[in-house]
Design a protein around this motif. Structure first.
Motif, PDB file in Angstrom:
ATOM      1  N   TYR A   1       6.688   3.759  -5.834  1.00  0.00           N
ATOM      2  CA  TYR A   1       7.168   2.977  -4.855  1.00  0.00           C
ATOM      3  C   TYR A   1       8.188   1.902  -5.235  1.00  0.00           C
ATOM      4  O   TYR A   1       7.766   1.210  -6.518  1.00  0.00           O
ATOM      5  N   PRO A   2       9.200   1.531  -4.697  1.00  0.00           N
ATOM      6  CA  PRO A   2       9.936   0.254  -5.010  1.00  0.00           C
ATOM      7  C   PRO A   2       9.222  -0.868  -4.569  1.00  0.00           C
ATOM      8  O   PRO A   2       9.964  -2.049  -4.273  1.00  0.00           O
ATOM      9  N   PHE A   3       7.962  -0.979  -4.462  1.00  0.00           N
ATOM     10  CA  PHE A   3       7.270  -2.334  -4.172  1.00  0.00           C
ATOM     11  C   PHE A   3       5.919  -2.320  -5.070  1.00  0.00           C
ATOM     12  O   PHE A   3       5.667  -1.099  -5.615  1.00  0.00           O
ATOM     13  N   SER A   4       5.259  -3.530  -4.949  1.00  0.00           N
ATOM     14  CA  SER A   4       4.085  -3.511  -5.915  1.00  0.00           C
ATOM     15  C   SER A   4       2.855  -2.835  -5.309  1.00  0.00           C
ATOM     16  O   SER A   4       2.901  -2.340  -4.247  1.00  0.00           O
ATOM     17  N   GLN A   5       1.910  -2.336  -6.178  1.00  0.00           N
ATOM     18  CA  GLN A   5       1.014  -1.402  -5.888  1.00  0.00           C
ATOM     19  C   GLN A   5       0.281  -2.082  -4.771  1.00  0.00           C
ATOM     20  O   GLN A   5      -0.278  -3.198  -4.606  1.00  0.00           O
ATOM     21  N   VAL A   6      -0.282  -1.127  -4.044  1.00  0.00           N
ATOM     22  CA  VAL A   6      -1.490  -1.372  -2.951  1.00  0.00           C
ATOM     23  C   VAL A   6      -2.648  -0.768  -3.369  1.00  0.00           C
ATOM     24  O   VAL A   6      -2.705   0.240  -4.013  1.00  0.00           O
ATOM     25  N   HIS A   7      -3.637  -1.375  -2.714  1.00  0.00           N
ATOM     26  CA  HIS A   7      -5.059  -0.981  -2.778  1.00  0.00           C
ATOM     27  C   HIS A   7      -5.292   0.463  -2.039  1.00  0.00           C
ATOM     28  O   HIS A   7      -6.167   1.211  -2.756  1.00  0.00           O
ATOM     29  N   GLN A   8      -4.779   0.598  -0.970  1.00  0.00           N
ATOM     30  CA  GLN A   8      -5.054   1.602  -0.111  1.00  0.00           C
ATOM     31  C   GLN A   8      -3.891   1.900   0.931  1.00  0.00           C
ATOM     32  O   GLN A   8      -3.291   0.722   1.206  1.00  0.00           O
ATOM     33  N   GLU A   9      -3.668   3.077   1.120  1.00  0.00           N
ATOM     34  CA  GLU A   9      -2.433   3.472   2.288  1.00  0.00           C
ATOM     35  C   GLU A   9      -3.314   3.884   3.509  1.00  0.00           C
ATOM     36  O   GLU A   9      -4.280   4.701   3.238  1.00  0.00           O
ATOM     37  N   VAL A  10      -3.022   3.530   4.747  1.00  0.00           N
ATOM     38  CA  VAL A  10      -3.975   3.684   5.957  1.00  0.00           C
ATOM     39  C   VAL A  10      -2.796   4.105   7.111  1.00  0.00           C
ATOM     40  O   VAL A  10      -1.914   3.136   7.464  1.00  0.00           O
ATOM     41  N   PRO A  11      -2.884   5.283   7.631  1.00  0.00           N
ATOM     42  CA  PRO A  11      -1.977   5.965   8.957  1.00  0.00           C
ATOM     43  C   PRO A  11      -2.767   5.086   9.990  1.00  0.00           C
ATOM     44  O   PRO A  11      -4.077   4.999  10.200  1.00  0.00           O
ATOM     45  N   ILE A  12      -1.756   4.589  10.866  1.00  0.00           N
ATOM     46  CA  ILE A  12      -1.965   3.940  12.097  1.00  0.00           C
ATOM     47  C   ILE A  12      -1.359   4.527  13.119  1.00  0.00           C
ATOM     48  O   ILE A  12       0.130   4.324  13.089  1.00  0.00           O
ATOM     49  N   LEU A  13      -1.992   5.354  13.892  1.00  0.00           N
ATOM     50  CA  LEU A  13      -0.894   6.013  14.905  1.00  0.00           C
ATOM     51  C   LEU A  13      -1.318   5.634  16.172  1.00  0.00           C
ATOM     52  O   LEU A  13      -2.380   5.741  16.867  1.00  0.00           O
TER      53      LEU A  13
END
Length: 575
Positions: free
Chosen positions: A152-164
């Motif tokens: 990704y072109p941004f710093s690492q994240v701990h978790q990815e979370v879909p919010i629908l």
């Protein structure tokens, strides 16, 4: 020479993307059953039509370059198609999904296989039914991560979370859709939902509240999708700020904000840092209403809970914007910029081959029912509501034997015509407030038609999208199938090229597939017509497509086999 150089750059970039992706590409294959099943919501059991017994439907997770194969078995009593919202469908136009446009519906008992490759796209998209109101319950996320070896072109994240974000009706949504097709404005939904759950704002829903458990001091990437049918929304998290890093699967320059705005169809990727004291915090969606047509105060909310938080303390609620806070909405929409030179960035083409000006809004149509008040509307006129673009009210070509795309491929006449106008029939004060109540306006009755605008392959198209005040001003989300587009400028009132053109952003404009055109205003978009086929352009408020706020592009075939529409698949549904 500039035009040719741009084409070479685009072609070379596409070849390199495909070559690098294919080296690690995978096939992601699923079987989906569209069927009726029972769920409990708002104190009662309800039978809904969904996919594989889940609400929302199954999420899809892929990497750029992967091929997606989805076998759809229609075990429901309704016609259905699936649209992959925002996917380009390069060389897979038959998988785009809008009924009667790129395919005939999958009838009850029928099946169809969608097969497409993810090329040059990363981020958050989604899929949904493209048949009547079925997308109220038939929808899900489509997450595209970078291909292997890329980041990704941004710093690492701990978790990815879909919010629908969704909308829920206690009624059969097909009945609501049938009313919309008759020009009747649908009633408000009974609830908004987060990941299918209404939340503790509503009766009997304390245990149907979406909850996200987090660790203090971490970064979380929220993949936010507005899958609602008829409402734009603000999104806030109590005591937390958000950093937007992508919209509509296109990277942005990082934009810090405490409020996000999404129209139906749009997606936002935003990072939240859990830097507050240990506790519980509400995330909340509240409607943004640019008109006074709908006035309920319902919201959707979920809970973010820090590890170690007390289970007895009440979550903190964010201060939500007023429902009619257009300045806040416009600030968000207009301040986003694209990540120039980031992954998959292509510079804005500067030479325009096709200029269009599309004025659009609400209209009326002739009542076909007996009686002097059978179609009485809110203005006291015996005419159903309709909608139009350049005074043409789009109708799907039902009962004509072919979808528009198959008619294009087989050169069949009588399914659609190729004379959609590039300009409105006359120039007027499009945003004159008196038009909101003037039922004698000659443009209020737009003729019904199925028209396409023909575009040369690889031509550069610029469109001024102009809202009108006819029967009411409203912020309209316009979705273009088959393409991303650059948003060069947007503003309020009537478009004035002399004032607007010096403000065009050619350096780092935001790139979208769905643009929320400002209430009583305009937006200028530009795209490269490098994808042959038939592509729908329509308002993503679900009532407005059956009312006719749509048109289509017929993009001609290119000069080589790889730039021509491929043959239809063997199991393409028949009309």
């Amino acid at each position: 020479m500039t035009r040719f150089a741009f084409y070479l750059a685009w072609a070379f970039a596409t070849i390199m993307l495909v070559a690098s992706s294919l080296a690690y590409a995978a096939v992601v294959e699923h079987t989906w059953d569209v069927e009726n099943f029972s769920v409990e919501r708002l104190c009662n059991q309800h039978v809904i039509t969904g996919v594989n017994g889940t609400l929302p439907g199954p999420g899809i997770e892929v990497q750029e370059g992967d091929t997606v194969i989805i076998h759809v078995n229609n075990k429901s009593p309704y016609n259905v198609t699936i649209h992959w919202h925002g996917i380009f469908q390069l060389a897979s136009q038959w998988s785009d999904g809008p009924e009667y446009v790129t395919q005939c519906p999958i009838g009850p008992g029928g099946s169809y296989t969608y097969n497409f490759t993810i090329t040059g796209q990363e981020g958050t998209l989604w899929w949904h039914a493209h048949s009547s109101f079925l997308r109220a319950n038939i929808y899900g996320s489509l997450i595209i991560r970078p291909s292997k070896g890329r980041s990704y072109p941004f710093s690492q994240v701990h978790q990815e979370v879909p919010i629908l974000l969704g909308e829920w009706w206690n009624d059969n949504v097909e009945d609501i859709g049938n009313n919309a097709s008759k020009g009747i404005a649908p009633r408000n939904s009974d609830a908004y939902t987060i990941n299918g759950l209404p939340g503790d704002f509503y009766n009997c829903s304390q245990n149907q509240t979406y909850r996200l458990n987090v660790e203090q001091g971490k970064r979380y990437l929220l993949r936010i999708i507005n899958a609602a049918l008829n409402e734009q929304h603000f999104f806030k998290i109590a005591n937390h700020s958000l950093t937007v890093v992508a919209i509509d699967a296109g990277y942005t320059r990082e934009y810090k904000t405490d409020v996000i705005v999404l129209a139906p169809g749009q997606t936002v990727d935003a990072i939240i840092t859990t830097n507050q004291r240990v506790g519980s915090y509400y995330m909340a969606f509240s409607p943004y209403r640019s008109s006074n047509v709908r006035n309920d105060t319902a919201i959707a909310r979920g809970v973010i809970t820090y590890e170690g938080a007390s289970s007895t303390s009440a979550p903190i609620m964010p201060n939500l914007p007023d429902a009619h806070d257009t300045p806040t909405a416009h600030k968000f929409y207009s301040n986003l910029t694209g990540l120039a030179d980031g992954p998959h960035w292509i510079p804005v083409p500067r030479k325009v081959d096709e200029n269009m000006f599309i004025a659009f809004g609400i209209a009326l149509t002739v009542c076909n029912l007996p009686g002097p008040s059978a179609c009485l509307n809110a203005f006291g006129v015996n005419s159903p509501f309709s909608a139009s673009m350049n005074n043409e009210s789009f109708v799907l070509p039902t009962g004509r034997g072919f979808s528009m795309l198959e008619a294009f491929y087989r050169n069949v006449s009588g399914v659609y015509t190729k004379d959609f106008p590039s300009q409105p029939p006359l120039v007027f004060n499009y945003t004159d407030p008196s038009l909101e109540t003037n039922t004698s306006n000659p443009l209020i009755f737009a003729p019904k038609s199925t028209k396409a605008k023909t575009l040369k392959f690889n031509s550069t198209v610029q469109i001024v999208l102009q809202n009108t005040a006819i029967l009411g001003t409203e912020n309209h989300p316009i979705h273009v199938h088959g393409f991303n587009f650059y948003v060069l400028a947007q503003g309020f009132g009537n478009y004035n090229a002399t004032i607007a053109e010096p403000q065009f952003n050619f350096v780092d404009p935001q790139v979208r597939n769905t643009i929320s055109v400002p209430v009583g205003g305009w937006a200028v978009i530009r795209f490269q017509a490098n994808n042959p086929g038939i592509w729908l352009v329509h308002c993503h408020l679900e009532t407005h497509l059956p009312w006719g706020l749509a048109m289509s592009f017929e993009v001609e075939n290119g000069p080589t086999p790889s730039t021509r529409l491929p043959p239809p698949p063997a199991n393409l549904p028949k009309c």
